[in-house]
Design a protein around this motif. Sequence first.
Motif, PDB file in Angstrom:
ATOM      1  N   SER A 159      54.711  72.726  36.311  1.00  0.00           N
ATOM      2  CA  SER A 159      54.770  72.937  34.872  1.00  0.00           C
ATOM      3  C   SER A 159      53.734  73.973  34.455  1.00  0.00           C
ATOM      4  CB  SER A 159      54.484  71.618  34.135  1.00  0.00           C
ATOM      5  OG  SER A 159      53.126  71.254  34.318  1.00  0.00           O
ATOM      6  N   ILE A 160      53.946  74.563  33.270  1.00  0.00           N
ATOM      7  CA  ILE A 160      52.977  75.528  32.765  1.00  0.00           C
ATOM      8  C   ILE A 160      51.633  74.850  32.538  1.00  0.00           C
ATOM      9  CG2 ILE A 160      53.581  75.182  30.335  1.00  0.00           C
ATOM     10  CD1 ILE A 160      52.699  78.549  32.009  1.00  0.00           C
ATOM     11  N   ALA A 163      54.776  79.759  36.923  1.00  0.00           N
ATOM     12  CA  ALA A 163      54.850  78.297  37.027  1.00  0.00           C
ATOM     13  C   ALA A 163      56.210  77.855  37.557  1.00  0.00           C
ATOM     14  CB  ALA A 163      54.575  77.662  35.658  1.00  0.00           C
ATOM     15  N   GLU A 164      57.278  78.465  37.033  1.00  0.00           N
ATOM     16  CA  GLU A 164      58.624  78.112  37.499  1.00  0.00           C
ATOM     17  C   GLU A 164      58.789  78.432  38.976  1.00  0.00           C
ATOM     18  OE1 GLU A 164      63.317  79.133  36.456  1.00  0.00           O
ATOM     19  OE2 GLU A 164      61.697  80.081  35.311  1.00  0.00           O
ATOM     20  N   THR A 173      55.019  86.810  33.735  1.00  0.00           N
ATOM     21  CA  THR A 173      54.437  85.858  32.795  1.00  0.00           C
ATOM     22  C   THR A 173      54.007  84.581  33.497  1.00  0.00           C
ATOM     23  OG1 THR A 173      56.582  84.858  32.316  1.00  0.00           O
ATOM     24  CG2 THR A 173      55.925  86.757  30.972  1.00  0.00           C
ATOM     25  N   THR A 174      53.130  83.840  32.822  1.00  0.00           N
ATOM     26  CA  THR A 174      52.709  82.556  33.384  1.00  0.00           C
ATOM     27  C   THR A 174      53.880  81.583  33.467  1.00  0.00           C
ATOM     28  OG1 THR A 174      51.954  81.945  31.155  1.00  0.00           O
ATOM     29  CG2 THR A 174      50.284  82.724  32.706  1.00  0.00           C
ATOM     30  N   ASN A 175      54.818  81.675  32.546  1.00  0.00           N
ATOM     31  CA  ASN A 175      56.001  80.803  32.621  1.00  0.00           C
ATOM     32  C   ASN A 175      56.793  81.084  33.891  1.00  0.00           C
ATOM     33  OD1 ASN A 175      55.784  79.203  30.270  1.00  0.00           O
ATOM     34  ND2 ASN A 175      56.491  80.901  28.996  1.00  0.00           N
ATOM     35  N   ARG A 176      56.984  82.369  34.199  1.00  0.00           N
ATOM     36  CA  ARG A 176      57.713  82.734  35.422  1.00  0.00           C
ATOM     37  C   ARG A 176      56.955  82.263  36.661  1.00  0.00           C
ATOM     38  NH1 ARG A 176      60.260  88.495  33.842  1.00  0.00           N
ATOM     39  NH2 ARG A 176      62.447  87.860  33.941  1.00  0.00           N
ATOM     40  N   TYR A 229      47.878  76.007  33.936  1.00  0.00           N
ATOM     41  CA  TYR A 229      46.715  76.216  33.078  1.00  0.00           C
ATOM     42  C   TYR A 229      45.540  75.319  33.451  1.00  0.00           C
ATOM     43  CZ  TYR A 229      49.342  79.299  29.986  1.00  0.00           C
ATOM     44  OH  TYR A 229      50.055  80.359  29.478  1.00  0.00           O
TER      45      TYR A 229
END
Length: 213
Positions: free
Chosen positions: A52-53, A46-47, A41-44, A57
């Motif tokens: 930050s997400i 970014a982390e 995922t994009t959250n993973r 983006y």
Amino acid sequence: MASQRLRPRKSPTQQRAVKTRERILDAAARVFAEHGYAAGTTNRIAEAAGHSIGSLYQYFPNKDAILAELVTAHARDGIASIVRQLRDGLPDGLEERLRLFVRAAIDNHRDDPALHRVLFEEAPRPPELLDMLRRAEEQAIDTVAGMLSADPAVRVADTAMAARLVVNAIESLVHRFFAHGAADDIDRFENEVVAMLTGYLTCAGTGDAGTAS
């Protein structure tokens, strides 16, 4: 043109922004290799990149755009590797020339087989990337066809079709090996692919039936 969904949002010019984008792509490669496409995922990402997400983006609208960028970069690296080796000149013997092409394909796959599976089995392929891959394939086929036509050891009747088979076989076999093979079998695999192709190209009468009229 590729759909807007697969386009990066911007191409940074300032050094700091360039490094941020590179960190996101490097982190995405690690995340996709470890977790696969669905869980990447994009959250993973970014982390893993330490951003930050929202920062992610700024550069990519979604994970498919990131994947498309990784696939394109990977393909360009593979093409550049072949071009460099051809520029240095081909070896003298047919077997060693074939080995050059087989080894180049292996080198382009060996770094991270898990990531490669995601890139070429799950990633979207924008039209620009497909066009680039087709052009690279046709260039490789033309190069191999010229090599086969000039080699007295080659006995196939239809060198143009043989060149296409050689290029397609190498890419397909190497991809499947790295998807399912064992890392300690790479040398054995390389030797057998080279032996198979050499045997096909030097077998007396190969292709006669297909050229008879």
